[in-house]
Design a protein around this motif. Structure first.
Motif, PDB file in Angstrom:
ATOM      1  N   GLN A   9     -17.250 -34.705  40.700  1.00  0.00           N
ATOM      2  CA  GLN A   9     -15.923 -34.237  41.089  1.00  0.00           C
ATOM      3  C   GLN A   9     -15.986 -32.835  41.704  1.00  0.00           C
ATOM      4  OE1 GLN A   9     -13.966 -34.848  37.288  1.00  0.00           O
ATOM      5  NE2 GLN A   9     -12.797 -36.565  38.129  1.00  0.00           N
ATOM      6  N   ARG A  22     -14.868 -31.845  45.392  1.00  0.00           N
ATOM      7  CA  ARG A  22     -13.883 -30.788  45.601  1.00  0.00           C
ATOM      8  C   ARG A  22     -14.401 -29.744  46.588  1.00  0.00           C
ATOM      9  NH1 ARG A  22     -12.996 -25.923  44.264  1.00  0.00           N
ATOM     10  NH2 ARG A  22     -14.684 -25.722  42.781  1.00  0.00           N
ATOM     11  N   GLU A  62     -12.792 -29.003  50.250  1.00  0.00           N
ATOM     12  CA  GLU A  62     -12.301 -27.660  50.595  1.00  0.00           C
ATOM     13  C   GLU A  62     -12.997 -27.112  51.835  1.00  0.00           C
ATOM     14  OE1 GLU A  62     -12.768 -25.375  47.028  1.00  0.00           O
ATOM     15  OE2 GLU A  62     -10.987 -26.267  46.094  1.00  0.00           O
TER      16      GLU A  62
END
Length: 126
Positions: free
Chosen positions: A114, A118, A122
């Protein structure tokens, strides 16, 4: 229409072109009915083979993002954003399944996976 390609990205050139045109259509930078550069002109601008641009345009037409009219060119097609999103979700799911398979084999935990996702998101989203 701005398209930037990279010979060192590992992603085929035609896919880079497709993804950038799709993104420009989805974000509204390119509008319904707007003409795209001819395959020949785009190939010349990007200094690539016309076969590469032809493949990108064929795939974009197959996926419903553009329509090509013989003798007139290729144009942005009106898209149903719900259908496009559903298609994208399906493609993402397939890729994530492969990533999860590799994570399980490599004993990469869900938290690590995860966090990786992420950070990647981003980085791309700005």
């Amino acid at each position: 229409m701005d398209i930037i390609i990279s010979n060192s990205s590992g992603v085929p050139l035609y896919e880079q072109i497709e993804e950038q045109i799709k993104r420009q259509i989805m974000t509204g930078e390119l509008h319904e009915g707007e003409a795209l550069p001819s395959m020949r002109i785009l190939a010349k601008e990007l200094k690539i083979s016309i076969i590469t641009t032809k493949r990108a345009y064929e795939d974009l037409e197959r996926d419903g993002f553009i329509v090509s009219v013989t003798g007139k060119g290729s144009f942005v097609k009106g898209i149903n954003s719900d259908i496009v999103k559903e298609n994208m979700m399906f493609a993402i799911q397939e890729l994530l399944e492969k990533a999860v398979d590799k994570a399980v084999v490599g004993k990469v935990g869900l938290d690590e996976l995860q966090e990786m996702l992420r950070l990647l998101y981003e980085e791309k989203d700005g």
